[in-house]
Design a protein around this motif. Structure first.
Motif, PDB file in Angstrom:
ATOM      1  N   ARG A   1       0.841  -1.191   0.000  1.00 31.52           N
ATOM      2  CA  ARG A   1       0.000   0.000   0.000  1.00 31.52           C
ATOM      3  C   ARG A   1       0.877   1.242   0.000  1.00 31.52           C
ATOM      4  O   ARG A   1       1.825   1.340   0.790  1.00 31.52           O
ATOM      5  CB  ARG A   1      -0.910   0.028   1.221  1.00 31.52           C
ATOM      6  N   TYR A   2       0.522   2.165  -0.864  1.00 35.48           N
ATOM      7  CA  TYR A   2       1.218   3.458  -0.927  1.00 35.48           C
ATOM      8  C   TYR A   2       0.321   4.531  -0.332  1.00 35.48           C
ATOM      9  O   TYR A   2      -0.899   4.538  -0.552  1.00 35.48           O
ATOM     10  CB  TYR A   2       1.543   3.818  -2.371  1.00 35.48           C
ATOM     11  N   LEU A   3       0.932   5.471   0.380  1.00 33.57           N
ATOM     12  CA  LEU A   3       0.217   6.646   0.861  1.00 33.57           C
ATOM     13  C   LEU A   3       1.162   7.838   0.762  1.00 33.57           C
ATOM     14  O   LEU A   3       2.234   7.842   1.363  1.00 33.57           O
ATOM     15  CB  LEU A   3      -0.247   6.461   2.307  1.00 33.57           C
ATOM     16  N   GLY A   4       0.782   8.836  -0.032  1.00 36.80           N
ATOM     17  CA  GLY A   4       1.633  10.004  -0.231  1.00 36.80           C
ATOM     18  C   GLY A   4       0.904  11.065  -1.030  1.00 36.80           C
ATOM     19  O   GLY A   4      -0.318  11.173  -0.964  1.00 36.80           O
ATOM     20  N   ASN A   5       1.651  11.793  -1.844  1.00 41.58           N
ATOM     21  CA  ASN A   5       1.057  12.894  -2.601  1.00 41.58           C
ATOM     22  C   ASN A   5       1.504  12.926  -4.062  1.00 41.58           C
ATOM     23  O   ASN A   5       1.332  13.954  -4.718  1.00 41.58           O
ATOM     24  CB  ASN A   5       1.399  14.243  -1.930  1.00 41.58           C
ATOM     25  N   SER A   6       2.036  11.819  -4.572  1.00 37.59           N
ATOM     26  CA  SER A   6       2.546  11.820  -5.936  1.00 37.59           C
ATOM     27  C   SER A   6       2.198  10.516  -6.635  1.00 37.59           C
ATOM     28  O   SER A   6       2.682   9.441  -6.255  1.00 37.59           O
ATOM     29  CB  SER A   6       4.065  12.021  -5.943  1.00 37.59           C
ATOM     30  N   ALA A   7       1.373  10.608  -7.684  1.00 37.39           N
ATOM     31  CA  ALA A   7       1.052   9.421  -8.481  1.00 37.39           C
ATOM     32  C   ALA A   7       2.286   8.899  -9.198  1.00 37.39           C
ATOM     33  O   ALA A   7       2.474   7.688  -9.341  1.00 37.39           O
ATOM     34  CB  ALA A   7      -0.049   9.757  -9.490  1.00 37.39           C
ATOM     35  N   GLN A   8       3.142   9.799  -9.645  1.00 36.17           N
ATOM     36  CA  GLN A   8       4.359   9.384 -10.330  1.00 36.17           C
ATOM     37  C   GLN A   8       5.270   8.605  -9.381  1.00 36.17           C
ATOM     38  O   GLN A   8       5.821   7.560  -9.752  1.00 36.17           O
ATOM     39  CB  GLN A   8       5.094  10.594 -10.885  1.00 36.17           C
ATOM     40  N   GLN A   9       5.426   9.103  -8.162  1.00 31.37           N
ATOM     41  CA  GLN A   9       6.241   8.392  -7.187  1.00 31.37           C
ATOM     42  C   GLN A   9       5.651   7.010  -6.898  1.00 31.37           C
ATOM     43  O   GLN A   9       6.383   6.010  -6.825  1.00 31.37           O
ATOM     44  CB  GLN A   9       6.324   9.197  -5.893  1.00 31.37           C
ATOM     45  N   CYS A  10       4.330   6.946  -6.741  1.00 34.59           N
ATOM     46  CA  CYS A  10       3.672   5.670  -6.476  1.00 34.59           C
ATOM     47  C   CYS A  10       3.945   4.673  -7.588  1.00 34.59           C
ATOM     48  O   CYS A  10       4.313   3.519  -7.330  1.00 34.59           O
ATOM     49  CB  CYS A  10       2.170   5.884  -6.304  1.00 34.59           C
ATOM     50  N   ARG A  11       3.789   5.107  -8.829  1.00 36.21           N
ATOM     51  CA  ARG A  11       4.000   4.175  -9.951  1.00 36.21           C
ATOM     52  C   ARG A  11       5.457   3.733 -10.040  1.00 36.21           C
ATOM     53  O   ARG A  11       5.737   2.576 -10.351  1.00 36.21           O
ATOM     54  CB  ARG A  11       3.532   4.812 -11.264  1.00 36.21           C
ATOM     55  N   LEU A  12       6.387   4.642  -9.781  1.00 33.22           N
ATOM     56  CA  LEU A  12       7.799   4.267  -9.815  1.00 33.22           C
ATOM     57  C   LEU A  12       8.121   3.241  -8.728  1.00 33.22           C
ATOM     58  O   LEU A  12       8.850   2.266  -8.974  1.00 33.22           O
ATOM     59  CB  LEU A  12       8.673   5.509  -9.649  1.00 33.22           C
ATOM     60  N   LEU A  13       7.581   3.441  -7.527  1.00 32.77           N
ATOM     61  CA  LEU A  13       7.818   2.493  -6.448  1.00 32.77           C
ATOM     62  C   LEU A  13       7.153   1.152  -6.735  1.00 32.77           C
ATOM     63  O   LEU A  13       7.732   0.088  -6.481  1.00 32.77           O
ATOM     64  CB  LEU A  13       7.329   3.070  -5.130  1.00 32.77           C
ATOM     65  N   PHE A  14       5.939   1.187  -7.261  1.00 34.84           N
ATOM     66  CA  PHE A  14       5.257  -0.054  -7.617  1.00 34.84           C
ATOM     67  C   PHE A  14       6.002  -0.789  -8.729  1.00 34.84           C
ATOM     68  O   PHE A  14       6.089  -2.022  -8.738  1.00 34.84           O
ATOM     69  CB  PHE A  14       3.818   0.233  -8.043  1.00 34.84           C
ATOM     70  N   THR A  15       6.540  -0.045  -9.687  1.00 37.03           N
ATOM     71  CA  THR A  15       7.310  -0.679 -10.763  1.00 37.03           C
ATOM     72  C   THR A  15       8.552  -1.363 -10.197  1.00 37.03           C
ATOM     73  O   THR A  15       8.941  -2.457 -10.642  1.00 37.03           O
ATOM     74  CB  THR A  15       7.705   0.361 -11.826  1.00 37.03           C
ATOM     75  N   GLY A  16       9.192  -0.740  -9.187  1.00 42.45           N
ATOM     76  CA  GLY A  16      10.335  -1.373  -8.535  1.00 42.45           C
ATOM     77  C   GLY A  16       9.946  -2.669  -7.841  1.00 42.45           C
ATOM     78  O   GLY A  16      10.688  -3.655  -7.863  1.00 42.45           O
TER      79      GLY A  16
END
Length: 314
Positions: A277-292
């Protein structure tokens, strides 16, 4: 992280029942779209064997950047948004040994809902149903969903698995447009994710956000953040091996620490299903972390390196 209504048990389904829209409303204001896809596997690999569609939902031909065994497909919704009265219904069936990867060319949008219900239904709906046969694989990686201030939206995902099938998929939800000074402070958004393993409800995750219930700002809810995401890993290769799942969790946590991102993502083992689960303020950051995370998970679960869809780079 998110601690609102979270259920993961073999219990009767108590999720919200979406009411039917009257025929009069359908004729006047509602825009219904349906898309049914079926993937099969044969001598020439995975193919998109059946497409049934109604309304503004469609697909183009399948792409094969990884070879014939894995079909990449882009879901197209030309209106690019869901307004009051709209209902998008997507069903995906993956037959034995077939492998499909789905994504979208752009963000999905739930626009501001209709205020005057005399003009028609205010609710906006999206329903996705996935059915996987044994040894079937579906990877479902849509781009983010934007929920505009004042929306009245319900998004439901039902996944039906066998013990030998695998589902890897994420969702990324962005509430409001805070950078445009349009925060999400009115309306509502409900998301329901359910997994049925051998027809038994094994995972049930529901969140309902509105301006009155406090989840937007409460530390046990979103804590003032505007973006949250879920990455579901339900893989046959991991289902019966708790030690292997724990090794993967440890590897993901180490990866997050290396990128100084452990404060944004939590990961849990729920009845053999891994959920990040991601919680933050950036969709780009979320997708980059999920891709990792995908980069770590895919070789272990599917014996493949990741192959990011080309549409993500256009």
């Amino acid at each position: 992280m998110l601690t609102e209504e979270r259920i993961a048990a073999n219990t009767p389904d108590k999720a919200e029942v979406i009411p039917k829209i009257s025929a009069a409303t359908q004729g006047k204001r509602a825009w219904f779209a349906k898309l049914a896809l079926e993937f099969s596997f044969g001598a020439y690999g995975t193919k998109l064997s059946s497409v049934k569609r109604h309304g503004p939902l469609s697909v183009q031909k399948a792409f094969y950047p990884e070879g014939a065994d894995c079909a990449h497909l882009y879901l197209l919704h030309p209106p690019a948004g869901i307004v009051s009265g709209d209902c998008l219904t997507i069903s995906v069936s993956v037959d034995e040994k077939a492998h499909a990867l789905l994504t979208t060319p752009g963000a999905n949008r739930f626009y501001r809902a209709r205020c005057d219900t005399r003009l028609g239904e205010s609710r906006q709906r999206q329903q996705i149903t996935v059915k996987l046969a044994k040894q079937a694989v579906l990877e479902n990686f849509p781009l983010e969903t934007l929920v505009y201030n004042g929306a009245d939206a319900v998004s439901t995902l039902d996944i039906h698995l066998s013990r030998q099938s695998s589902y890897l998929g994420w969702d990324i939800v962005c509430l409001g447009l805070p950078k445009s000074e349009q925060p999400f402070n009115s309306g509502g958004f409900t998301q329901v994710n359910r997994i049925y393993l051998e027809q038994a409800l094994t995972y049930h995750d529901r969140i309902h956000i509105n301006a009155d219930n406090g989840l937007l700002t409460h530390p046990a809810g979103l804590g003032g953040n505007s973006v949250f995401g879920n990455f579901i890993i339900a893989a046959g290769a991991l289902s019966g091996d708790g030690k292997q799942r724990q090794l993967l969790i440890d590897g993901i946590r180490e990866h997050l620490e290396q990128h100084q991102a452990q404060q944004y993502i939590s990961i849990s083992d729920i009845n053999g299903i891994l959920v990040a689960r991601y919680l933050g303020n950036s969709a780009q950051q979320c997708r980059l972390l999920f891709t990792g995370i995908w980069q770590l998970v895919r070789p272990l679960c599917l014996n493949r390196e990741i192959s990011e869809p080309r549409i993500w780079f256009t």
